[in-house]
Write a protein that holds these residues in place. Structure first.
Motif, short mmCIF file in Angstrom:
data_model
loop_
_atom_site.label_atom_id
_atom_site.label_comp_id
_atom_site.label_asym_id
_atom_site.label_seq_id
_atom_site.Cartn_x
_atom_site.Cartn_y
_atom_site.Cartn_z
N VAL A 18 3.20 -7.51 -9.93
CA VAL A 18 1.30 -7.78 -9.97
C VAL A 18 1.66 -8.95 -11.13
N TYR A 39 1.03 -1.24 0.07
CA TYR A 39 0.00 0.02 0.10
C TYR A 39 0.85 1.32 0.00
N TYR A 62 -1.45 -7.49 -5.25
CA TYR A 62 -2.26 -6.61 -5.40
C TYR A 62 -3.86 -7.27 -6.00
N LEU A 120 -3.83 1.33 -6.79
CA LEU A 120 -2.99 1.17 -7.25
C LEU A 120 -4.13 1.12 -8.55
N GLY A 143 -4.43 -1.02 -1.41
CA GLY A 143 -3.57 -1.37 -1.81
C GLY A 143 -3.52 -1.45 -3.08
N TYR A 144 -4.63 -2.52 -3.41
CA TYR A 144 -5.11 -2.98 -4.19
C TYR A 144 -6.06 -1.09 -4.79
#
Length: 209
Positions: free
Chosen positions: A148, A101, A153, A163, A159-160
């Motif tokens: 990835v 993250y 992620y 992004l 974090g996902y």
């Protein structure tokens, strides 16, 4: 039930172009909290901005609680959403998740600086600042490409969403960054993430940069 009792008790101020606020708006949708939080759009850098009534900082996101207390900054708001029942919880609890993250937040901060420089008149821009952020963005994106591809992620968490927000920002409001070049894994990841309802419901307007 009285109308006042039926209204959402929390209010999230956001601007449509802010990727930081978008993270929180996506978190509301992924965490099942849309019915509990009213979203309110505000202007920024404006002495009449509605968010200034609640926060002298005048930035978004800003979450106004039941008692009038206002929580600002994306990570703190995500933590509060977890406290009021986000399912799944958004903030990672393990070191690996927190590092993932934080890596994306660092990328987003650098992109924001880069974008801000490009919005200045040409003779007021700092070439050294722009060069630094171009290098930083490329370096972080290369690491994210490897991550990835290795399976990072994949779980929907802070974090996902961060992004998805930063790449979505690059698609609509910072198109000078050709982040897809030589990063097919990241492009595939973004293609899948951009199909989620939370992403589609929070797409920012284009800015022309």
């Amino acid at each position: 039930m009285l109308l006042s009792q039926a209204l959402p008790k929390l209010r999230l101020y956001y601007s449509e172009g802010s990727p930081y606020a978008r993270i929180c708006r996506m978190a509301l949708r992924e965490g099942g909290l849309v019915a509990k939080v009213q979203e309110a759009v505000t202007t920024l850098r404006d002495p009449a901005a509605s968010v200034l009534t609640h926060s002298p900082v005048g930035r978004v996101p800003a979450l106004v609680l039941e008692d009038g207390t206002t929580v600002t900054e994306t990570t703190l708001i995500l933590g509060w959403l977890d406290r009021v029942g986000s399912q799944p919880a958004m903030l990672p609890v393990d070191a690996v998740g927190l590092a993932a993250y934080g890596r994306v937040l660092g990328l987003l901060d650098g992109i924001a600086v880069w974008n801000r420089e490009l919005r200045r008149p040409v003779d007021e821009r700092s070439p050294s600042v722009i060069a630094l952020e171009v290098t930083r963005a490329g370096r972080v994106a290369d690491v994210l490409e490897e991550a990835v591809v290795a399976g990072a992620y994949n779980s929907v968490d802070a974090g996902y969403l961060a992004l998805a927000a930063v790449l979505g920002y690059a698609e609509k409001r910072h198109t000078v960054w050709r982040w897809r070049l030589d990063r097919p894994g990241l492009a595939r990841w973004f293609g899948q993430a951009s199909e989620r309802a939370c992403f589609l419901e929070t797409v920012p307007p284009p800015s022309g940069i």
